[in-house]
Write a protein that holds these residues in place. Structure first.
Motif, PDB file in Angstrom:
ATOM      1  N   LEU A   1       0.834  -1.487  -0.006  1.00  0.00           N
ATOM      2  CA  LEU A   1      -0.094   0.160  -0.080  1.00  0.00           C
ATOM      3  C   LEU A   1       0.856   1.518   0.073  1.00  0.00           C
ATOM      4  O   LEU A   1       0.521   2.163  -0.707  1.00  0.00           O
ATOM      5  CB  LEU A   1      -0.815  -0.082   1.248  1.00  0.00           C
ATOM      6  CG  LEU A   1      -2.065  -0.894   1.194  1.00  0.00           C
ATOM      7  CD1 LEU A   1      -2.958  -1.025   2.421  1.00  0.00           C
ATOM      8  CD2 LEU A   1      -3.133  -0.673  -0.116  1.00  0.00           C
TER       9      LEU A   1
ATOM     10  N   THR B   1      -7.527   1.232  -7.840  1.00  0.00           N
ATOM     11  CA  THR B   1      -6.155   1.396  -7.152  1.00  0.00           C
ATOM     12  C   THR B   1      -5.967   2.503  -6.240  1.00  0.00           C
ATOM     13  O   THR B   1      -5.416   2.314  -5.156  1.00  0.00           O
ATOM     14  CB  THR B   1      -5.013   1.036  -8.343  1.00  0.00           C
ATOM     15  OG1 THR B   1      -5.487  -0.256  -8.866  1.00  0.00           O
ATOM     16  CG2 THR B   1      -3.835   0.794  -7.701  1.00  0.00           C
TER      17      THR B   1
ATOM     18  N   GLU C   1      -8.155   4.517  -5.081  1.00  0.00           N
ATOM     19  CA  GLU C   1      -9.177   4.411  -3.981  1.00  0.00           C
ATOM     20  C   GLU C   1      -8.590   3.354  -2.736  1.00  0.00           C
ATOM     21  O   GLU C   1      -8.619   3.612  -1.630  1.00  0.00           O
ATOM     22  CB  GLU C   1     -10.413   3.794  -4.579  1.00  0.00           C
ATOM     23  CG  GLU C   1     -11.407   3.645  -3.142  1.00  0.00           C
ATOM     24  CD  GLU C   1     -12.753   3.348  -3.873  1.00  0.00           C
ATOM     25  OE1 GLU C   1     -13.663   4.039  -3.904  1.00  0.00           O
ATOM     26  OE2 GLU C   1     -12.725   2.355  -4.678  1.00  0.00           O
ATOM     27  N   SER C   2      -8.243   2.105  -3.268  1.00  0.00           N
ATOM     28  CA  SER C   2      -7.611   1.268  -2.363  1.00  0.00           C
ATOM     29  C   SER C   2      -6.507   1.809  -1.670  1.00  0.00           C
ATOM     30  O   SER C   2      -6.119   1.551  -0.145  1.00  0.00           O
ATOM     31  CB  SER C   2      -7.047   0.100  -3.292  1.00  0.00           C
ATOM     32  OG  SER C   2      -6.355  -1.036  -2.544  1.00  0.00           O
TER      33      SER C   2
ATOM     34  N   THR D   1      -7.225  -0.579   1.786  1.00  0.00           N
ATOM     35  CA  THR D   1      -7.372  -2.296   1.791  1.00  0.00           C
ATOM     36  C   THR D   1      -7.056  -2.631   0.384  1.00  0.00           C
ATOM     37  O   THR D   1      -7.449  -1.820  -0.385  1.00  0.00           O
ATOM     38  CB  THR D   1      -8.651  -2.707   2.686  1.00  0.00           C
ATOM     39  OG1 THR D   1      -9.623  -2.204   1.489  1.00  0.00           O
ATOM     40  CG2 THR D   1      -8.836  -2.298   3.725  1.00  0.00           C
ATOM     41  N   PRO D   2      -6.622  -3.748   0.562  1.00  0.00           N
ATOM     42  CA  PRO D   2      -5.983  -4.318  -0.948  1.00  0.00           C
ATOM     43  C   PRO D   2      -7.380  -4.647  -1.809  1.00  0.00           C
ATOM     44  O   PRO D   2      -8.466  -4.946  -1.166  1.00  0.00           O
ATOM     45  CB  PRO D   2      -5.491  -5.568  -0.945  1.00  0.00           C
ATOM     46  CG  PRO D   2      -5.935  -6.057   0.739  1.00  0.00           C
ATOM     47  CD  PRO D   2      -5.904  -4.861   1.422  1.00  0.00           C
ATOM     48  N   LEU D   3      -7.040  -4.517  -3.103  1.00  0.00           N
ATOM     49  CA  LEU D   3      -8.432  -4.883  -3.982  1.00  0.00           C
ATOM     50  C   LEU D   3      -8.593  -6.311  -3.979  1.00  0.00           C
ATOM     51  O   LEU D   3      -7.675  -7.212  -3.691  1.00  0.00           O
ATOM     52  CB  LEU D   3      -7.890  -4.535  -5.435  1.00  0.00           C
ATOM     53  CG  LEU D   3      -7.807  -3.033  -5.922  1.00  0.00           C
ATOM     54  CD1 LEU D   3      -7.211  -2.914  -7.196  1.00  0.00           C
ATOM     55  CD2 LEU D   3      -9.159  -2.221  -5.555  1.00  0.00           C
TER      56      LEU D   3
ATOM     57  N   TYR E   1     -18.667  -3.079  -1.692  1.00  0.00           N
ATOM     58  CA  TYR E   1     -17.661  -2.496  -2.393  1.00  0.00           C
ATOM     59  C   TYR E   1     -17.570  -1.068  -2.243  1.00  0.00           C
ATOM     60  O   TYR E   1     -18.504  -0.357  -2.299  1.00  0.00           O
ATOM     61  CB  TYR E   1     -17.740  -2.823  -3.723  1.00  0.00           C
ATOM     62  CG  TYR E   1     -17.646  -4.521  -4.190  1.00  0.00           C
ATOM     63  CD1 TYR E   1     -16.817  -5.152  -3.380  1.00  0.00           C
ATOM     64  CD2 TYR E   1     -18.270  -4.953  -5.302  1.00  0.00           C
ATOM     65  CE1 TYR E   1     -16.821  -6.600  -3.798  1.00  0.00           C
ATOM     66  CE2 TYR E   1     -18.046  -6.063  -5.781  1.00  0.00           C
ATOM     67  CZ  TYR E   1     -17.497  -7.016  -4.795  1.00  0.00           C
ATOM     68  OH  TYR E   1     -17.215  -8.464  -5.160  1.00  0.00           O
TER      69      TYR E   1
ATOM     70  N   TYR F   1     -14.363   0.971  -6.773  1.00  0.00           N
ATOM     71  CA  TYR F   1     -14.383  -0.501  -7.291  1.00  0.00           C
ATOM     72  C   TYR F   1     -15.328  -0.825  -7.760  1.00  0.00           C
ATOM     73  O   TYR F   1     -15.671  -1.798  -8.845  1.00  0.00           O
ATOM     74  CB  TYR F   1     -14.044  -1.555  -6.015  1.00  0.00           C
ATOM     75  CG  TYR F   1     -13.675  -2.837  -6.383  1.00  0.00           C
ATOM     76  CD1 TYR F   1     -12.494  -3.064  -7.045  1.00  0.00           C
ATOM     77  CD2 TYR F   1     -14.513  -3.827  -6.277  1.00  0.00           C
ATOM     78  CE1 TYR F   1     -12.332  -4.565  -7.171  1.00  0.00           C
ATOM     79  CE2 TYR F   1     -14.434  -5.112  -6.556  1.00  0.00           C
ATOM     80  CZ  TYR F   1     -13.222  -5.505  -7.066  1.00  0.00           C
ATOM     81  OH  TYR F   1     -12.819  -6.998  -7.643  1.00  0.00           O
TER      82      TYR F   1
END
Length: 305
Positions: free
Chosen positions: A58, A192, A194-195, A201-203, A219, A223
């Motif tokens: 991250l 990505t 946003e993640s 947090t991971p996609l 979601y 995403y």
């Protein structure tokens, strides 16, 4: 003659046997306990390593997909190809009201617009910290080149036939496929971003084949946009609207009681319904987002403003 054990000797032997049994049992119980403790410690250490690796990933992603990446990509690549798409659908919407000469002129103008678009997207853009956007740029180049090739065929066929918008669309399959793949990459880059910057947090590793309404609601926004972009690709749907327009219509449907009343339980069924009822239009997101969303974090591009 065998000598009988005294009572005290018998008790002593009995206690020795019990002691040995307890010692052996305790040894095996202790060994089992220690094994479980070691395995638990190893699992915790492995989980800690995974969490540390995820934090590192991250942090690495936070060095990518900066606001400037999106701004450069939007104005150099995405805005020109969106303008081409709008020009194409504007012509198709008026196609039935044009005479043959006007149709030929409109096709010629679309070819000229595509040539100008290709010159724009073919320019070097500094996107070294945004690999998905760099891939999207290359894919859009392929798409516009395919558009020009398809338009040459359309213009040739139009000389001897009266083509319908459906006929024209049928001749543009390579263009559609490249465009939709490029669009997926754009919205994957937003997800990505946003993640890394928003939800931290991971996609998900992969999309499930069927997404329930409950999964959809869990979601985060970008995403969900990526999901709609993938759905459009899988269904071979090159439409005048953008993925966020489909997303906002799905969110609106799922926030009401209509989905349950209609017996809709998954996203794909909802998308089919929205397509069948022609319920999605360009600009739906900008029209509806303030009513449906509050404090929605987005990259600083006009797409979401």
């Amino acid at each position: 003659m065998t000598k009988r054990l005294k009572k005290s000797e018998f008790m002593m032997a009995y206690m020795i046997i019990i002691t040995l049994a307890c010692t052996i049992g305790g040894f095996f119980f202790g060994a089992h306990y220690m094994k479980n403790k070691i395995e638990t410690a190893q699992a915790q250490a492995l989980e800690a390593q995974k969490q540390e690796a995820e934090k590192e990933r991250l942090l690495q992603e936070q060095k990518l997909y900066s606001e400037q990446d999106f701004i450069r990509f939007y104005y150099a690549v995405y805005s020109p190809v969106l303008d081409l798409k709008k020009a194409h659908f504007d012509v198709m919407n008026q196609w039935g009201q044009m005479d043959k000469k006007a149709q030929e002129q409109a096709l010629k103008q679309l070819s000229q617009t595509a040539e100008a678009t290709l010159k724009s997207v073919d320019k070097t853009v500094s996107l070294q910290t945004a690999p998905l956007l760099l891939q999207a740029q290359a894919q859009f180049k392929n798409s516009v080149r395919a558009y020009l090739d398809s338009m040459d065929q359309v213009r040739t066929d139009q000389n001897s036939n009266v083509l319908t918008p459906g006929d024209i669309s049928d001749r543009m399959t390579p263009f559609h496929e490249n465009w939709l793949k490029a669009q997926e990459l754009v919205y994957q880059s937003f997800a990505t971003w946003e993640s890394a910057y928003v939800v931290k947090t991971p996609l998900p590793q992969a999309l499930p084949e069927k997404i329930t309404i409950e999964q959809w609601k869990a979601y985060p926004f970008h995403y969900r946009n990526y999901v709609t972009a993938v759905t459009l690709s899988h269904d071979h749907q090159w439409r005048a609207f953008n993925p966020e327009d489909l997303t906002v219509r799905l969110d609106s449907l799922f926030s009401s009681s209509d989905a349950q009343a209609l017996g809709i339980h998954d996203v794909h069924a909802a998308v089919r319904l929205l397509f069948a009822t022609d319920a999605i239009h360009p600009g739906d997101f900008k029209q509806l987002h303030s009513r449906i969303y509050s404090d929605l974090p987005t990259p600083e591009v006009p797409l979401f403003k």
